[in-house]
Design a protein around this motif. Structure first.
Motif, mmCIF file in Angstrom:
data_model
loop_
_atom_site.group_PDB
_atom_site.id
_atom_site.type_symbol
_atom_site.label_atom_id
_atom_site.label_comp_id
_atom_site.label_asym_id
_atom_site.label_seq_id
_atom_site.Cartn_x
_atom_site.Cartn_y
_atom_site.Cartn_z
ATOM 1 N N ASP A 65 0.821 -1.203 0.000
ATOM 2 C CA ASP A 65 0.000 0.000 0.000
ATOM 3 C C ASP A 65 0.858 1.256 0.000
ATOM 4 O OD1 ASP A 65 -2.313 -1.519 0.129
ATOM 5 O OD2 ASP A 65 -2.161 -1.682 2.301
ATOM 6 N N ARG A 66 0.477 2.225 -0.817
ATOM 7 C CA ARG A 66 1.145 3.506 -0.813
ATOM 8 C C ARG A 66 0.592 4.372 0.309
ATOM 9 N NH1 ARG A 66 -0.023 3.702 -6.629
ATOM 10 N NH2 ARG A 66 1.799 3.015 -7.769
ATOM 11 N N THR A 67 1.377 5.376 0.701
ATOM 12 C CA THR A 67 0.914 6.308 1.714
ATOM 13 C C THR A 67 -0.389 6.941 1.251
ATOM 14 O OG1 THR A 67 3.160 6.796 2.377
ATOM 15 C CG2 THR A 67 1.506 8.414 2.960
ATOM 16 N N GLY A 68 -1.385 6.957 2.133
ATOM 17 C CA GLY A 68 -2.649 7.596 1.812
ATOM 18 C C GLY A 68 -3.691 6.643 1.260
ATOM 19 N N ARG A 69 -3.288 5.486 0.778
ATOM 20 C CA ARG A 69 -4.290 4.526 0.318
ATOM 21 C C ARG A 69 -5.056 3.998 1.515
ATOM 22 N NH1 ARG A 69 -2.804 0.898 -4.877
ATOM 23 N NH2 ARG A 69 -2.378 2.603 -6.294
ATOM 24 N N SER A 70 -6.319 3.736 1.298
ATOM 25 C CA SER A 70 -7.136 3.353 2.443
ATOM 26 C C SER A 70 -8.154 2.297 2.074
ATOM 27 C CB SER A 70 -7.853 4.589 3.001
ATOM 28 O OG SER A 70 -8.702 5.160 2.028
ATOM 29 N N LEU A 71 -8.500 1.492 3.046
ATOM 30 C CA LEU A 71 -9.477 0.435 2.847
ATOM 31 C C LEU A 71 -10.841 1.001 2.497
ATOM 32 C CD1 LEU A 71 -10.207 -2.607 3.079
ATOM 33 C CD2 LEU A 71 -10.707 -2.175 5.497
ATOM 34 N N LEU A 72 -11.187 2.152 3.055
ATOM 35 C CA LEU A 72 -12.551 2.667 2.944
ATOM 36 C C LEU A 72 -12.669 3.882 2.025
ATOM 37 C CD1 LEU A 72 -13.626 2.340 6.687
ATOM 38 C CD2 LEU A 72 -13.875 0.680 4.831
ATOM 39 N N LEU A 73 -11.685 4.074 1.114
ATOM 40 C CA LEU A 73 -11.785 5.172 0.161
ATOM 41 C C LEU A 73 -13.014 4.977 -0.718
ATOM 42 C CD1 LEU A 73 -10.473 7.702 -1.102
ATOM 43 C CD2 LEU A 73 -9.256 6.175 -2.652
ATOM 44 N N HIS A 74 -13.891 5.965 -0.740
ATOM 45 C CA HIS A 74 -15.148 5.933 -1.480
ATOM 46 C C HIS A 74 -16.114 4.859 -0.965
ATOM 47 C CE1 HIS A 74 -13.996 9.064 -4.169
ATOM 48 N NE2 HIS A 74 -12.889 8.434 -4.514
ATOM 49 N N LEU A 85 -14.720 10.360 2.782
ATOM 50 C CA LEU A 85 -13.707 10.614 3.793
ATOM 51 C C LEU A 85 -12.367 10.096 3.281
ATOM 52 C CD1 LEU A 85 -16.330 10.938 5.537
ATOM 53 C CD2 LEU A 85 -14.977 10.123 7.465
ATOM 54 N N TYR A 86 -11.315 10.880 3.478
ATOM 55 C CA TYR A 86 -9.980 10.506 3.031
ATOM 56 C C TYR A 86 -9.102 10.181 4.229
ATOM 57 C CZ TYR A 86 -11.300 12.258 -1.556
ATOM 58 O OH TYR A 86 -11.932 12.445 -2.753
ATOM 59 N N ARG A 87 -8.241 9.192 4.035
ATOM 60 C CA ARG A 87 -7.341 8.766 5.114
ATOM 61 C C ARG A 87 -6.108 9.660 5.150
ATOM 62 N NH1 ARG A 87 -3.719 4.791 7.333
ATOM 63 N NH2 ARG A 87 -4.823 3.250 8.614
ATOM 64 N N GLN A 88 -5.838 10.253 6.286
ATOM 65 C CA GLN A 88 -4.653 11.074 6.462
ATOM 66 C C GLN A 88 -3.702 10.368 7.413
ATOM 67 O OE1 GLN A 88 -5.947 15.125 7.505
ATOM 68 N NE2 GLN A 88 -5.631 15.641 5.352
ATOM 69 N N ARG A 89 -2.472 10.187 6.942
ATOM 70 C CA ARG A 89 -1.477 9.442 7.702
ATOM 71 C C ARG A 89 -0.948 10.278 8.861
ATOM 72 N NH1 ARG A 89 1.732 5.038 6.906
ATOM 73 N NH2 ARG A 89 3.809 5.068 7.833
ATOM 74 N N ARG A 90 -0.864 9.642 10.033
ATOM 75 C CA ARG A 90 -0.303 10.309 11.201
ATOM 76 C C ARG A 90 0.289 9.258 12.124
ATOM 77 N NH1 ARG A 90 -3.243 12.988 16.322
ATOM 78 N NH2 ARG A 90 -1.498 14.161 17.167
ATOM 79 N N ALA A 91 1.566 9.421 12.458
ATOM 80 C CA ALA A 91 2.249 8.493 13.359
ATOM 81 C C ALA A 91 2.873 9.285 14.503
ATOM 82 C CB ALA A 91 3.326 7.707 12.613
ATOM 83 N N VAL A 92 2.687 8.778 15.724
ATOM 84 C CA VAL A 92 3.247 9.416 16.918
ATOM 85 C C VAL A 92 4.014 8.357 17.695
ATOM 86 C CG1 VAL A 92 2.766 10.660 19.051
ATOM 87 C CG2 VAL A 92 1.357 11.085 17.020
ATOM 88 N N ASN A 93 5.317 8.586 17.861
ATOM 89 C CA ASN A 93 6.170 7.637 18.591
ATOM 90 C C ASN A 93 6.058 6.217 18.029
ATOM 91 O OD1 ASN A 93 7.051 9.691 20.348
ATOM 92 N ND2 ASN A 93 5.280 9.371 21.696
ATOM 93 N N GLY A 94 5.981 6.132 16.715
ATOM 94 C CA GLY A 94 5.927 4.832 16.066
ATOM 95 C C GLY A 94 4.560 4.182 16.039
ATOM 96 N N LYS A 95 3.544 4.823 16.611
ATOM 97 C CA LYS A 95 2.187 4.272 16.622
ATOM 98 C C LYS A 95 1.331 4.952 15.561
ATOM 99 C CE LYS A 95 2.155 2.938 21.510
ATOM 100 N NZ LYS A 95 1.438 3.049 22.808
ATOM 101 N N ASP A 96 0.436 4.171 14.971
ATOM 102 C CA ASP A 96 -0.403 4.672 13.886
ATOM 103 C C ASP A 96 -1.643 5.358 14.452
ATOM 104 O OD1 ASP A 96 -1.642 5.212 11.513
ATOM 105 O OD2 ASP A 96 -2.236 3.145 11.096
ATOM 106 N N TYR A 97 -1.732 6.660 14.226
ATOM 107 C CA TYR A 97 -2.910 7.422 14.621
ATOM 108 C C TYR A 97 -3.552 8.065 13.392
ATOM 109 C CZ TYR A 97 -1.400 6.924 19.474
ATOM 110 O OH TYR A 97 -1.050 6.408 20.700
ATOM 111 N N SER A 98 -3.443 7.400 12.252
ATOM 112 C CA SER A 98 -4.044 7.919 11.031
ATOM 113 C C SER A 98 -5.551 8.070 11.214
ATOM 114 C CB SER A 98 -3.758 6.978 9.857
ATOM 115 O OG SER A 98 -2.368 6.865 9.633
#
Length: 284
Positions: A65-74, A85-98
């Motif tokens: 998967d590329r950055t930004g690709r998401s299971l629920l796009l459209h 709704l679009y998925r925005q990537r966000r990681a804090v201290n190695g944890k996924d908070y997208s």
């Protein structure tokens, strides 16, 4: 060489953050989101799609998967504006908070209150619900003799995914983000036109010999999203209640299904008999 979109006659560039190469090349898009032509096509859309499918089937490691690709796009939509709704990537201290974010509720140009939710939790909820309902059903495949509209639809959908990936890395209030949003709007309009054409395409559904659960385990995130679409999955997400605790609230999510696409084309009498059988399976 056969894998790169350059064989379609398009000008190509590498995915941001990746080295230039066949797997990571993507079309350069104009202001309307259409691929920029660099010369005559070497392979038609239908031939190129078949070649890529064969190569993917024999390759290992492709389809990451590329950055930004998401299971629920459209698949996921906002309850306030019915926009995607679009998925925005966000990681804090190695944890996924997208998160999944409705662009119509972001920044000063937003037209309604913010609608943001943790992506991982939504995807886990939808996956569990989908497999519980349909996992034991046999998967059907659409055999399309004239795939022009279908193939164009696939290409436009891939372009939307690429732009969504770029949008996830941009400042939502910046000029670049709004330029991408304009391209997405144009592509989504073309996508709707192609979907209407594809609905009238002549073809037939054939059994794959696998259950939906078996196929789900083998597919990438992109493939799983296609399976959700085939089952008519619709996920509606509501904004958080002001003042509510900042934790995942499943009550904000509504999941519904139109049913398998191969069943939606049946006449009412046939569909009713199948629905009765489905109820027996789900209640077992």
């Amino acid at each position: 060489m056969l894998y790169t979109p350059a064989v379609r006659g398009w000008l190509v560039q590498a995915v941001p953050g990746q080295k230039r190469g066949a797997i990571h090349n993507q079309p350069v898009l104009d202001a309307e989101g259409k691929p920029v032509s660099a010369g005559p096509e070497i392979l038609s859309a239908e031939t190129w799609a078949a070649v890529r499918a064969i190569l993917d089937g024999k390759a290992k490691g492709r389809g990451a998967d590329r950055t930004g690709r998401s299971l629920l796009l459209h698949v996921a939509h906002c309850s306030e504006c019915n926009g995607p709704l679009y998925r925005q990537r966000r990681a804090v201290n190695g944890k996924d908070y997208s998160t999944y974010v409705c662009r119509n509720g972001v920044g000063k140009r937003g037209i309604h209150k913010p609608n943001v939710i943790i992506a991982r939790n939504v995807e886990e909820l939808v996956t569990a619900d989908y497999l519980r309902r349909f996992g034991s059903f046999e998967l059907m495949r659409w055999a399309e003799p004239d795939g022009s509209a279908v193939l164009q639809l696939s290409e436009v959908t891939q372009q939307i995914e690429r732009l969504a990936g770029n949008l996830a890395q941009l400042d939502p209030n910046g000029t670049a983000a709004w330029a991408v949003i304009e391209q997405l709007t144009a592509l989504e309009k073309r996508q709707a036109e192609l979907q209407a054409e594809a609905e009238h395409a002549e073809g037939r559904w054939v059994a794959t010999g696998k259950t939906i659960a078996e196929e789900w385990e083998q597919r990438s995130e992109e493939g799983r999203r296609a399976m959700l679409a085939d089952l008519g999955a619709q996920v509606v997400i509501r904004p958080a209640t002001p003042g509510a605790p900042k934790r995942f609230d499943p009550e904000r999510i509504s999941v519904s299904y139109q049913g398998p696409e191969w069943r939606r084309e049946l006449n009412p009498a046939e569909a009713h008999l199948i629905e009765l059988a489905m109820e027996e399976v789900l209640s077992a």
